[in-house]
Design a protein around this motif. Structure first.
Motif, short mmCIF file in Angstrom:
data_model
loop_
_atom_site.label_atom_id
_atom_site.label_comp_id
_atom_site.label_asym_id
_atom_site.label_seq_id
_atom_site.Cartn_x
_atom_site.Cartn_y
_atom_site.Cartn_z
N LEU A 177 0.83 -1.20 0.00
CA LEU A 177 0.00 0.00 0.00
C LEU A 177 0.87 1.26 0.00
CD1 LEU A 177 -2.87 -0.91 2.50
CD2 LEU A 177 -2.75 -1.24 0.04
N GLU A 215 -3.24 9.52 -6.55
CA GLU A 215 -4.63 9.59 -6.98
C GLU A 215 -5.18 8.20 -7.31
OE1 GLU A 215 -6.82 13.04 -9.36
OE2 GLU A 215 -5.77 11.68 -10.70
N MET A 216 -4.34 7.38 -7.99
CA MET A 216 -4.80 6.03 -8.31
C MET A 216 -4.93 5.19 -7.04
SD MET A 216 -5.76 5.47 -11.20
CE MET A 216 -6.24 7.16 -11.40
N ALA A 217 -4.06 5.45 -6.07
CA ALA A 217 -4.19 4.73 -4.80
C ALA A 217 -5.57 5.01 -4.20
CB ALA A 217 -3.08 5.17 -3.85
N LEU A 218 -5.98 6.28 -4.22
CA LEU A 218 -7.31 6.63 -3.71
C LEU A 218 -8.40 5.94 -4.53
CD1 LEU A 218 -7.31 10.47 -3.02
CD2 LEU A 218 -7.75 8.65 -1.38
N ALA A 219 -8.21 5.92 -5.86
CA ALA A 219 -9.22 5.35 -6.74
C ALA A 219 -9.29 3.83 -6.59
CB ALA A 219 -8.93 5.72 -8.19
N PHE A 220 -8.30 3.24 -5.91
CA PHE A 220 -8.37 1.81 -5.63
C PHE A 220 -8.46 1.53 -4.14
CE2 PHE A 220 -7.54 1.70 -10.02
CZ PHE A 220 -8.28 0.61 -10.45
N GLY A 221 -9.11 2.46 -3.46
CA GLY A 221 -9.54 2.17 -2.09
C GLY A 221 -8.45 2.20 -1.04
N ILE A 222 -7.26 2.74 -1.37
CA ILE A 222 -6.21 2.80 -0.35
C ILE A 222 -6.44 4.04 0.51
CG2 ILE A 222 -3.72 3.02 0.05
CD1 ILE A 222 -3.31 1.49 -2.57
N PRO A 223 -6.57 3.87 1.82
CA PRO A 223 -6.79 5.04 2.69
C PRO A 223 -5.51 5.84 2.81
CG PRO A 223 -6.65 3.04 4.00
CD PRO A 223 -6.51 2.62 2.58
#
Lengths: 231, 308
Positions: free
Chosen positions: B187, B196-204
């Protein structure tokens, strides 16, 4: 059913979307058409919660997504295939997919089903994402979104810069997902690519939603497209 | 005594510096790599680790080894929690904006330093090492009777110094395992590569940031606990580690963990050797010069990747 209800959104002082409303039902492909800068990508980002809304609402099956923190939006079942693929370049194919699987705690049976759609990725499983070809990267970006078993799939220019055989492969997967009951929003620049798969088409201009038409009507009457896009 | 034993001695001293520096710098590098912010208060987290180590060892009282062992666990954890709190109350509020974060962490630097001065006081206090036997080191010389082994006067190290080097190596391997093999490591790397992609894949992302900031500060504190039996705890001791960590992180390549470790060994060893033969000031001058050269000729650092 994903609905956008009079959405206003933008970057800082610059408002991009103005009272934009649209909806997509399960098992339907909605295409967003519009010139560069019309607000197509911004619409997708607003759905993902990556842009705060000034007003309006984004709802999935009646639950408003815009009140959730951004990282909880994908967990509701929204898969995002961003423009330019945006893979985690230094991570392997397996790790990219694992991040997709983690969103909703999906198991290996989901991974197997996704790899069935993209057998090429199985061969490249332990390779770093940045070493893949453009088409394979697009497959991976799509597969990553499918790993969260989406109810709604958002694809932002998935065929940009790909060779025809890859475009066809992506198109077939999109059709398969529609037949499985996934609602799909597809942003495209190429009108012919849109007309071959879309159920309905929304024209977006200056952040407004001009009109939404059945794709059949467009296939019969090309003049409508020329009026909106000036091509 | 000929030159050889001197060099060996300087190398050993330099290795201790390098080991502690590597731990401190890897914390700074982790924070910069994942969060893309510069933490000017990093040296104060180091100092806080040392001061808390003294405090814990003092409270425990008993056998030095017991007090030290307690400090080794308690100080990094406490400092990590302070850093997590600072992240959630301050850095999150300024939205991790690079410039405002620098100003905010300068503020934290003075707050931590002055609170330490007001409570712990201006004294430098030692922590007793858990073990500290002198180890004489043999050297060889060539005479008419062939090679002969002898023990030159003054050529020695302590078991504790060797233990510091070993402990640092173990922790560095641990950090590598954390990043490469665990879920939280995955993570963190995903967040580092594309927020941004981390957010778009549910990473807090905000929680990942808080954890990274805590781990970074905890590593600095751990380095300080290891060094405090050699160096003493003092409220102004954070300056040098901060400067050297920045030097190491810039030379190694911002955000590159292997680069940071290699640069720490390079700077630590040269610091030790130059300090023994010339002066510590010259060592700092040369290290700073090296940073300038790196910034001019290879701005991404020796092991960094050019940003897109």
């Amino acid at each position: 059913m994903l609905e956008l209800d009079k959405v206003n959104a933008g970057y800082g002082q610059a408002q991009i979307l103005r009272d934009l409303s649209l909806h997509v039902a399960p098992g339907e492909i909605l295409c967003l058409l519009g010139r560069n800068g019309a607000g197509k990508t911004t619409t997708i980002k607003a759905i993902m919660g990556l842009l705060p809304l000034l007003s309006g609402a984004v709802r999935l099956d009646g639950v408003s997504l815009n009140e959730l923190p951004a990282h909880q939006v994908p967990g509701r079942g929204i898969g995002y295939v961003p423009q330019g693929r945006r893979l985690f370049a230094e991570l392997s194919v397996a790790q990219n997919l694992e991040i997709g699987l983690m969103v909703r705690g999906s198991g290996t049976e989901v991974l197997d089903a996704v790899l069935e759609l993209f057998p090429r990725l199985r061969e490249r499983f332990h390779q770093r994402a940045q070493t893949l070809s453009g088409g394979e990267q697009q497959m991976l970006a799509t597969a990553r979104a499918l790993c969260l078993e989406p109810k709604v799939l958002l694809l932002d220019e998935p065929t940009e810069g790909l060779q025809p055989s890859m475009i066809e492969a992506i198109r077939q997967v999109v059709a398969v997902m529609r037949d499985r009951g996934v609602g799909i929003i597809l942003v495209e620049q190429r009108v012919d690519a849109v007309l071959s798969v879309a159920d309905r088409v929304s024209f977006i201009e200056n952040g407004h939603n001009l009109e939404t038409l059945d794709a059949d009507a467009l296939r019969r009457d090309h003049a409508i497209i020329e009026r909106h896009l000036g091509v | 005594m000929d030159l050889g034993p001197y060099i060996l001695l300087a190398t050993l001293e330099g290795s201790v510096t390098a080991a502690v520096l590597a731990l401190t710098a890897i914390g700074l590098s982790l924070v910069f790599g994942v969060m893309r912010v510069v933490n000017v208060a990093h040296g104060e987290f180091f100092m806080l680790g040392a001061v808390l180590a003294w405090w814990v060892a003092h409270m425990v009282g008993a056998h030095p080894a017991l007090g030290f062992a307690a400090a080794l666990v308690v100080a990094p954890v406490l400092v990590g929690l302070v850093a997590v709190a600072a992240d959630m109350t301050v850095l999150k509020r300024v939205d991790y904006d690079p410039e405002r974060t620098i100003v905010a962490t300068i503020g934290m630097l003075y707050i931590i330093q002055q609170i330490t001065l007001m409570t712990y006081g201006p004294d430098a206090r030692p922590v007793e090492p858990p073990f500290n036997s002198r180890l004489a080191i043999p050297w060889f010389e060539y005479s008419e009777n062939g090679f002969q082994m002898y023990w030159p006067w003054g050529l020695s190290t302590t078991s504790y110094k060797l233990a510091v080097i070993a402990a640092a190596a173990v922790v560095l391997v641990g950090v590598w395992l954390l990043m490469a093999r665990t879920k939280i490591g995955l993570l963190m790397r995903a967040t580092q590569l594309d927020r941004e992609m981390a957010l778009a894949f549910g990473i807090p992302v905000e929680r990942v940031y808080a954890i990274v900031f805590g781990i970074g500060a905890g590593l600095a504190a751990l380095a300080a606990v290891l060094i405090v039996p050699i160096q003493q705890a003092h409220y102004l001791m954070g300056g040098d580690p901060l400067l050297l960590s920045f030097i190491v992180v810039i030379i190694g390549g911002l955000g590159s963990l292997p680069g940071t470790v290699i640069a720490a060994v390079l700077i630590g060893l040269s610091d030790g050797i130059i300090s023994v033969f010339f002066s510590p000031t010259l060592a700092k001058i040369l290290a700073t010069l090296l940073v300038a050269l790196v910034l001019v000729f290879r701005p991404e650092g020796l092991f960094g990747v050019k940003s897109r």
